[in-house]
Enzyme design. Sequence first.
Site, PDB file in Angstrom:
ATOM      1  N   ASP A   9      -6.044  -2.968   7.044  1.00  0.00           N
ATOM      2  CA  ASP A   9      -4.785  -2.665   6.385  1.00  0.00           C
ATOM      3  C   ASP A   9      -4.395  -1.238   6.803  1.00  0.00           C
ATOM      4  O   ASP A   9      -5.253  -0.460   7.233  1.00  0.00           O
ATOM      5  CB  ASP A   9      -4.982  -2.755   4.865  1.00  0.00           C
ATOM      6  N   ASP A  11      -1.551   1.163   5.004  1.00  0.00           N
ATOM      7  CA  ASP A  11      -1.266   2.092   3.906  1.00  0.00           C
ATOM      8  C   ASP A  11      -2.417   2.141   2.902  1.00  0.00           C
ATOM      9  O   ASP A  11      -2.779   1.137   2.303  1.00  0.00           O
ATOM     10  CB  ASP A  11       0.018   1.671   3.183  1.00  0.00           C
TER      11      ASP A  11
END
Length: 215
Positions: A9, A11
């Site tokens: 991922d 953020d």
Amino acid sequence: MPTRALVFDFDGTLADTESAVLQSWRELFLDHGVELPMEAWYAVIGTQHTTPAMFALLAEHVPGIDPEALRPKSKARVYELLDELGPRDGVRTYLETAKQHGLKLAVASSSSGAWVNPHLERLGIAPYFDAVLTGDLHKAKPDPDLYLAALAALGTTAAETIAFEDTPHGVTSAKAAGLTCVAVPNAITESLDFGQADVVLPSFTAKPLEALLTH
């Protein structure tokens, strides 16, 4: 089955952008005499709905507000806060180790490519990744679409791939696609429930990547 690929991922996982984004929203709410309720933030963190949800919530408290008029200032403040941000501690070591082991690497983010790709370049980690999958082209998490797209892009199976996430929504997405998922919460998400994750680490420095790989 041996590990052949890692999917991260963006953020909050590769870089703690969420702290800057949250600070900018808190400041915007306070500018209008309102305190941002954290439960509202936690409900949307790791999804594609953060911005519309925050503007909708602000509009509930401040009738007649024009979200579009506030958007440029809000965006500028986020970039100001992000200017000095680097990758999370230990991230670069994980990426270097992965390359030494010949692993394929991808990013799977609910954010747009216009957000993710410039940040990867600015952080100096873009060259590590073989593929970058983003929410403007795929269904956002917790839907598994981003992870399924990452597997297709890398040419690997779920059984050969490990996902790294910092939110429960992200973990749900990875697990729905069949991947092993390592949760690495940040300061904002560490109090959330990561019961679905296969492994939970307090940071990327807590355990070397080799300890997570299967051979």
